[in-house]
Design a protein around this motif. Structure first.
Motif, PDB file in Angstrom:
ATOM      1  N   VAL A  59      10.606 -27.781  18.096  1.00  0.00           N
ATOM      2  CA  VAL A  59      10.469 -27.421  19.450  1.00  0.00           C
ATOM      3  C   VAL A  59      11.687 -26.480  20.150  1.00  0.00           C
ATOM      4  N   LEU A  60      11.430 -25.660  20.871  1.00  0.00           N
ATOM      5  CA  LEU A  60      12.418 -25.142  21.454  1.00  0.00           C
ATOM      6  C   LEU A  60      12.227 -24.705  22.960  1.00  0.00           C
ATOM      7  N   VAL A  61      13.359 -25.026  23.541  1.00  0.00           N
ATOM      8  CA  VAL A  61      13.291 -24.915  25.320  1.00  0.00           C
ATOM      9  C   VAL A  61      14.341 -23.765  25.721  1.00  0.00           C
ATOM     10  N   VAL A  62      13.738 -22.928  26.600  1.00  0.00           N
ATOM     11  CA  VAL A  62      14.494 -21.946  27.112  1.00  0.00           C
ATOM     12  C   VAL A  62      14.713 -22.367  28.800  1.00  0.00           C
ATOM     13  N   TYR A  63      16.057 -22.460  28.983  1.00  0.00           N
ATOM     14  CA  TYR A  63      16.460 -22.753  30.362  1.00  0.00           C
ATOM     15  C   TYR A  63      17.391 -21.448  31.018  1.00  0.00           C
ATOM     16  N   PHE A  96       3.959 -24.965  25.202  1.00  0.00           N
ATOM     17  CA  PHE A  96       2.903 -26.245  25.431  1.00  0.00           C
ATOM     18  C   PHE A  96       3.598 -27.130  26.859  1.00  0.00           C
ATOM     19  N   HIS A  97       4.592 -26.752  27.183  1.00  0.00           N
ATOM     20  CA  HIS A  97       4.975 -27.411  28.508  1.00  0.00           C
ATOM     21  C   HIS A  97       5.923 -26.766  29.135  1.00  0.00           C
ATOM     22  N   ARG A  98       5.946 -27.024  30.664  1.00  0.00           N
ATOM     23  CA  ARG A  98       6.885 -26.112  31.622  1.00  0.00           C
ATOM     24  C   ARG A  98       7.510 -27.486  32.252  1.00  0.00           C
ATOM     25  N   LEU A  99       8.744 -27.193  32.769  1.00  0.00           N
ATOM     26  CA  LEU A  99       9.407 -28.131  33.484  1.00  0.00           C
ATOM     27  C   LEU A  99       8.743 -28.180  34.764  1.00  0.00           C
ATOM     28  N   GLY A 100       8.537 -29.559  35.201  1.00  0.00           N
ATOM     29  CA  GLY A 100       7.926 -29.603  36.527  1.00  0.00           C
ATOM     30  C   GLY A 100       6.616 -29.621  36.704  1.00  0.00           C
ATOM     31  N   GLU A 101       5.939 -29.437  35.516  1.00  0.00           N
ATOM     32  CA  GLU A 101       4.282 -29.168  35.576  1.00  0.00           C
ATOM     33  C   GLU A 101       3.415 -30.152  34.688  1.00  0.00           C
TER      34      GLU A 101
END
Length: 109
Positions: A59-63, A96-101
């Protein structure tokens, strides 16, 4: 620490890939791709399990966008670096996912 405008967090396992080996390799590849583009202001950090992949990692998350990618392989690393980090266009078919959604898993009824 160099100045950055984005922060990439990447799970390196050990749950998401066997002993985290492929995840660590993708983390290193991401570093090579970022370092090859000095105009990018991206910091990357490895993490342990982010409890979101259900064996669909790494998993990779971009902020600061809060965009979550899973099943990150060589092709995904290339696209995320060139399209998202360099080109400012999220790779929507890999998200596969977004912050706050919403939740990654629907709530049980």
């Amino acid at each position: 620490m160099r100045t950055h405008t984005r922060h990439v967090f990447m799970c390196v396992g050990p749950r998401c890939t066997e002993n985290g080996e492929r995840a660590q390799a993708m983390f290193e590849l991401m570093g090579e791709k970022i370092d090859a583009l000095p105009e990018l202001r991206v910091k990357r950090t490895r993490t342990h399990c982010m409890v979101a992949c259900r064996a669909q990692g790494p998993v990779l998350v971009v902020y600061p966008e809060g965009v979550w990618y899973n099943r990150v392989d060589e092709a995904a690393v290339e696209r995320i670096v060139t399209e998202h980090l360099l080109g400012d266009e999220e790779v929507t078919d890999l998200i596969f996912h977004r912050l706050g959604e919403g939740d990654t898993c629907p709530a049980e009824e």
